[in-house]
Design an enzyme around this catalytic site. Structure first.
Site, PDB file in Angstrom:
ATOM      1  N   GLN A   1     -64.403  -9.864  51.839  1.00 23.12           N
ATOM      2  CA  GLN A   1     -65.213  -9.475  51.653  1.00 23.12           C
ATOM      3  C   GLN A   1     -65.256  -7.729  51.596  1.00 23.12           C
ATOM      4  OE1 GLN A   1     -68.718 -11.610  53.355  1.00 23.12           O
ATOM      5  NE2 GLN A   1     -69.194 -10.672  50.573  1.00 23.12           N
TER       6      GLN A   1
ATOM      7  N   CYS B   1     -75.037 -12.899  47.329  1.00 26.52           N
ATOM      8  CA  CYS B   1     -73.591 -12.407  48.003  1.00 26.52           C
ATOM      9  C   CYS B   1     -73.669 -10.955  47.424  1.00 26.52           C
ATOM     10  CB  CYS B   1     -73.068 -12.947  47.260  1.00 26.52           C
ATOM     11  SG  CYS B   1     -71.064 -13.272  47.736  1.00 26.52           S
ATOM     12  N   LEU B   2     -72.323 -10.631  48.444  1.00 23.03           N
ATOM     13  CA  LEU B   2     -72.939  -8.958  48.468  1.00 23.03           C
ATOM     14  C   LEU B   2     -71.615  -8.903  47.238  1.00 23.03           C
ATOM     15  CD1 LEU B   2     -72.849  -7.421  52.040  1.00 23.03           C
ATOM     16  CD2 LEU B   2     -74.431  -7.762  50.221  1.00 23.03           C
TER      17      LEU B   2
ATOM     18  N   HIS C   1     -66.364 -18.198  52.415  1.00 26.83           N
ATOM     19  CA  HIS C   1     -65.822 -16.919  52.117  1.00 26.83           C
ATOM     20  C   HIS C   1     -63.761 -16.494  52.987  1.00 26.83           C
ATOM     21  CE1 HIS C   1     -67.891 -14.418  49.456  1.00 26.83           C
ATOM     22  NE2 HIS C   1     -69.135 -13.988  50.239  1.00 26.83           N
TER      23      HIS C   1
ATOM     24  N   GLY D   1     -74.572 -11.203  56.505  1.00 27.32           N
ATOM     25  CA  GLY D   1     -73.747 -11.757  57.031  1.00 27.32           C
ATOM     26  C   GLY D   1     -72.229 -11.426  55.746  1.00 27.32           C
TER      27      GLY D   1
ATOM     28  N   HIS E   1     -72.058 -19.742  54.081  1.00 27.89           N
ATOM     29  CA  HIS E   1     -72.302 -18.781  53.408  1.00 27.89           C
ATOM     30  C   HIS E   1     -70.296 -18.145  53.888  1.00 27.89           C
ATOM     31  CE1 HIS E   1     -72.534 -15.822  49.852  1.00 27.89           C
ATOM     32  NE2 HIS E   1     -71.854 -15.020  50.327  1.00 27.89           N
ATOM     33  N   GLU E   2     -70.752 -17.945  54.720  1.00 28.40           N
ATOM     34  CA  GLU E   2     -69.131 -16.176  55.189  1.00 28.40           C
ATOM     35  C   GLU E   2     -67.773 -17.694  55.848  1.00 28.40           C
ATOM     36  OE1 GLU E   2     -70.098 -13.600  54.514  1.00 28.40           O
ATOM     37  OE2 GLU E   2     -71.761 -13.847  54.416  1.00 28.40           O
TER      38      GLU E   2
END
Length: 172
Positions: free
Chosen positions: A51, A94-95, A140, A46, A136-137
């Site tokens: 991000q 998380c990226l 963000h 995701g 999660h996204e």
């Protein structure tokens, strides 16, 4: 398509709520293509637009690399959570926090509305791992990171672990 640089914590864009998308034009389509390319390159499932430095309410999800989950591939523009049910704990990564994982509690099942790349507003239901990725996204897009979902000592220890990873150069 292009692989973009993934913004890492503590960049302020990760703490800033994103802006609604009113028109889907070539720039938005290109952004979505770049988001998928960037997510696949980073081996993620995701990615939110902020991000990669774009403060827009767009996320992409593709859970097919995770064999334990039902495969879901979505482009979600201006997503809105309508309902959440149940509770599940999952160790998330998380990226934007390379190398760090923390256990986060989320809804087991979610119902939400979003616009697709054709500009059509649709309702979706997800459960299990895909629901976790969506939440999660969505966080963000609202300027919330997964570390904000952890309290007290666990949060402090996670931030210390992340700082150590950054010093060692293992992050990103």
């Amino acid at each position: 398509m292009a692989v973009r640089k993934i913004v890492q914590f503590p960049d302020p864009i990760l703490k800033t709520p994103t802006l609604r998308v009113d028109v889907i034009d070539r720039d938005i389509v290109k952004l979505v293509e770049d988001m998928f390319e960037t997510m696949y390159h980073a081996e993620g499932v995701g990615l939110a637009a902020n991000q990669i430095g774009e403060p827009l309410r767009i996320m992409v999800i593709d859970t097919s690399p995770k064999k334990e989950s039902p495969p879901v591939k979505l482009v979600l523009i201006n997503p809105e959570l309508l309902e959440g049910q149940g509770s599940i704990k999952y160790r998330e990564g998380c990226l934007s926090f390379p190398g760090l994982t923390v256990e986060v509690e989320r809804y087991q099942k979610v119902k939400f509305r979003a616009m697709d790349l054709k500009g059509e507003i649709k309702e979706y239901e997800l459960e299990g791992f895909p629901a976790i990725v969506f939440q999660h996204e969505l966080d963000h897009l609202d300027g919330i990171t997964f570390i904000d979902r952890v309290n007290g000592l666990k949060r402090r220890l996670a931030l210390e672990r992340y700082a150590k990873l950054q010093r060692q150069g293992t992050g990103g």
